[in-house]
Design an enzyme around this catalytic site. Structure first.
Site, PDB file in Angstrom:
ATOM      1  N   THR A 376       0.814  -1.206   0.000  1.00 48.76           N
ATOM      2  CA  THR A 376       0.000   0.000   0.000  1.00 48.76           C
ATOM      3  C   THR A 376       0.852   1.262   0.000  1.00 48.76           C
ATOM      4  OG1 THR A 376      -0.146   0.007   2.424  1.00 48.76           O
ATOM      5  CG2 THR A 376      -1.860  -1.191   1.218  1.00 48.76           C
ATOM      6  N   ASP A 377       2.031   1.213   0.588  1.00 49.71           N
ATOM      7  CA  ASP A 377       2.896   2.387   0.680  1.00 49.71           C
ATOM      8  C   ASP A 377       3.425   2.784  -0.695  1.00 49.71           C
ATOM      9  OD1 ASP A 377       3.915   4.398   2.265  1.00 49.71           O
ATOM     10  OD2 ASP A 377       5.650   3.267   2.949  1.00 49.71           O
ATOM     11  N   ASP A 378       3.979   1.820  -1.420  1.00 52.70           N
ATOM     12  CA  ASP A 378       4.433   2.099  -2.782  1.00 52.70           C
ATOM     13  C   ASP A 378       3.277   2.575  -3.644  1.00 52.70           C
ATOM     14  OD1 ASP A 378       7.338   1.247  -3.797  1.00 52.70           O
ATOM     15  OD2 ASP A 378       6.825   0.034  -2.054  1.00 52.70           O
TER      16      ASP A 378
END
Length: 633
Positions: A376-378
């Site tokens: 989710t961060d990328d």
């Protein structure tokens, strides 16, 4: 010191130099990738892996040993990050590697290392992973290691301690290690390191009334069961584990795009009968070569292994930095980067779908090849960057971004926050096992990841939507008492605060809100006398280090991003900008030997070599923009 009236001019010139330097580093295919520097356990374990497989050649051994020697400190030890304290397990593994390379037992550098090791508990006091490597060669007893039975893979996903209760990186490591532990191999190391043993008895178990004590007794029972000759489910479990591993091999030959599951999967499959000439292992070993860096030094060629590679992450951050630094949104470099990123979208199910079945696949992984584990961060950073690019196919770009936003919001945990790879990966039972003495083994929501996603939702016009509002509430609940936020994937409170403040403001939280003012107060109190910011990685284990450390380019940029978002334009901001402009190199970059990235808080850290460029460029670009707007206004 630069006056407030001249700071924007100096910042603009510094941003232009940094922008040109960053553009010069772009690959012809459109991506950026900086080196991921970690510690010498990567290199020592690579040598032990190759010795175990019987493929260790003299050149590899000599070049890797040369690198390991170059990282030893004056006191004979090795650390896990630049300037950090000595680490016992890292020092033991480095020592073993140098003994394999033929360094004499009586040599001065090994004597100093050995004295430190014995004074700090010897092999007996090392982490479980170090003792597993030694057990592979008969230098430690399998009977004195925690048992991880392969039957673990047969547990349904609702049962406690099933493999999906573990974080993805731990899951991918544990499954192959169950195969290795069941086989209990012993192959020739070529040397003995028994001189590193102290002979101290095993510590008394903890109280039965504690989780640690209960699991220690359970481990004793499992050791007894391992000696039972007939195990009805063992064959089925080993076959299931083997299939699970094979199904997750990536296009580049690896597993999860990171070193631990990669090397342990190779070991497991080799013990299941896969020779080094088998296509699966050949592909895996060839892929490791792509993570290898060779450099010529005055002492000769050195060889080191990256624990991971970060092209998607680096490219997303580079796109954002270039846009903030004034590069036109339709610039060919940005279009080329966008085209590459669009090709990297993951459209297949992965382990995340166990907790979120029915969610349409999308998103991006950190690496070139890691289709089972988008994060989710990328994905949030990709969407943030690509949303601002003017692409020749806007409909195609919009369709991809909408799909990615839907996937990311679908990965929100029940408490309103986001973890990196899985939703609701919060059961703490795996942390209690005797095996888990190194690194994080679950993936609960974190402030930095949640902030990036909340900021992304605001950029997509969804600040008032339910996922964003729940995320904002989660962030406000998790502010530390001192006004900062904990940084899970970057060092540490400076990183967390630098991520959260811009996200809250983007979602409509006023800069006068008490949470924002407390954060500003914390940052200004922790600015260094030289004008920069820094935070030593020891803050993960000692709160006294929070916000304290040598000034670094990346951490100074994170602090500036928060202060600028909070509407600050005064002395702390000017001094931070001045620090960046004063310390910039002639080529437009910055020096940063300090590690500011986090793999496992307290245990494993990363020096992202592109952080020292993309984050200062972003901060300088935003400073130039706001000061220009104020001057124009």
């Amino acid at each position: 010191m630069i006056e407030r009236t001249t700071a924007p001019v100096a910042a603009r010139e510094a941003a232009e130099r940094a922008r040109e330097y960053l553009l010069s580093l772009q690959h012809e295919e459109g991506w950026w990738k900086g080196e991921l520097e970690t510690n010498v356990t990567m290199d020592a374990e690579d040598l032990m892996l190759r010795r175990f497989l019987g493929i260790l050649d003299e050149r590899t051994l000599a070049e890797s040993a040369r690198w390991i020697r170059s990282c030893q400190r004056e006191d004979g030890t090795w650390a896990n990050f630049h300037g950090g304290p000595a680490d016992l397990s890292t020092t033991v593994e480095a020592y073993v590697a140098l003994r394999m390379a033929g360094d004499p037992l009586g040599s001065e550098h090994l004597r100093r290392a050995r004295e430190y090791i014995l004074a700090h508990g010897g092999i007996e006091a090392t982490r479980v992973f170090t003792r597993i490597w030694l057990a592979l060669f008969g230098e430690w007893s399998w009977d004195e290691l925690p048992v991880l039975p392969p039957e673990l893979v047969l547990l349904p996903d609702w049962f406690p301690l099933n493999i999906y209760d573990w974080a993805c990186w731990a899951r991918q490591t544990v499954v192959p290690l169950t195969v290795v532990g069941a086989a209990r191999p012993c192959r020739a190391l070529g040397v003995s390191v028994r001189e590193l043993r102290t002979g101290r008895p095993r510590p008394e178990p903890a109280s039965l009334l504690t989780w640690a004590g209960a699991f220690q007794r359970l481990d004793d029972v499992l050791h007894v069961l391992e000696r039972v000759p007939v195990k009805p489910l063992r064959g089925v479990a080993l076959a299931r584990a083997e299939r699970w591993i094979l199904d997750r091999q990536e296009a580049d030959g690896g597993w999860g795009g990171i070193q631990p599951p990669w090397v342990y999967s190779i070991l497991a499959l080799n013990l299941r009968g896969y020779g080094t000439d088998h296509p699966v292992l050949r592909k895996a070993l060839d892929g490791l070569d792509g993570f290898t860096i060779r450099e010529h030094t005055p002492e000769g060629w050195v060889r080191r292994l990256e624990a991971c590679q970060s092209p998607v992450w680096d490219t997303a951050l580079a796109i954002i930095a270039l846009l903030d630094a004034g590069l036109p949104p339709d610039d060919p470099a940005l279009v080329r980067a966008t085209d590459w990123v669009l090709r990297e979208e993951i459209r297949s199910d992965g382990d995340w779908s166990v907790r979120r079945p029915g969610l349409t696949p999308s998103g991006w992984a950190f690496e070139f090849a890691n289709d089972h584990y988008p994060d989710t961060d990328d994905t949030a950073e990709v969407v943030l960057g690509l949303s601002r690019v003017r692409h020749p196919e806007p409909a195609r770009l919009g369709e991809v971004l909408d799909r990615a936003v839907a996937w990311t919001t679908g990965m929100q945990s029940r408490d309103g926050g986001w973890g990196a790879f899985d939703a609701d990966n919060t059961r703490t039972l795996p942390e209690k096992l005797p095996f888990c003495d190194f690194g994080a083994v679950i993936d609960p929501p974190s402030a930095d990841v949640t902030a990036h996603i909340v900021e992304m939702l605001a950029a997509r016009g969804e600040a008032d939507g339910r996922p964003a509002r729940r995320g904002v509430r989660w962030l406000l609940r998790h502010q530390e008492r001192d006004g900062s936020w904990f940084g899970r994937w970057g060092a540490n409170h400076v990183y967390g605060t630098g991520a959260v403040v811009p996200a809250l403001v983007a979602c409509g939280i006023p800069v006068t809100h008490p949470a924002i003012r407390r954060a500003v107060g914390w940052l200004t109190r922790h600015q260094n006398p030289d004008g920069g910011w820094g935070e030593d990685l020891r803050s993960y284990v000692d709160p006294g280090w929070a916000g304290r450390g040598e000034s670094t380019a990346s951490q100074t940029a994170w602090a500036l991003l928060a202060l600028l978002a909070a509407g600050e334009r005064g002395e702390p901001v000017v001094r931070g900008v001045e620090w960046l402009t004063r310390t910039q190199r002639e080529d437009g970059g910055w020096d940063e030997p300090w590690f500011t990235g986090t793999g496992f808080p307290g245990d494993f850290y990363i020096n992202y070599h592109l952080y020292r460029l993309v984050f200062p460029l972003t901060a300088l670009g935003r400073y130039v923009e706001v000061t220009s707007d104020e001057t124009t206004g």
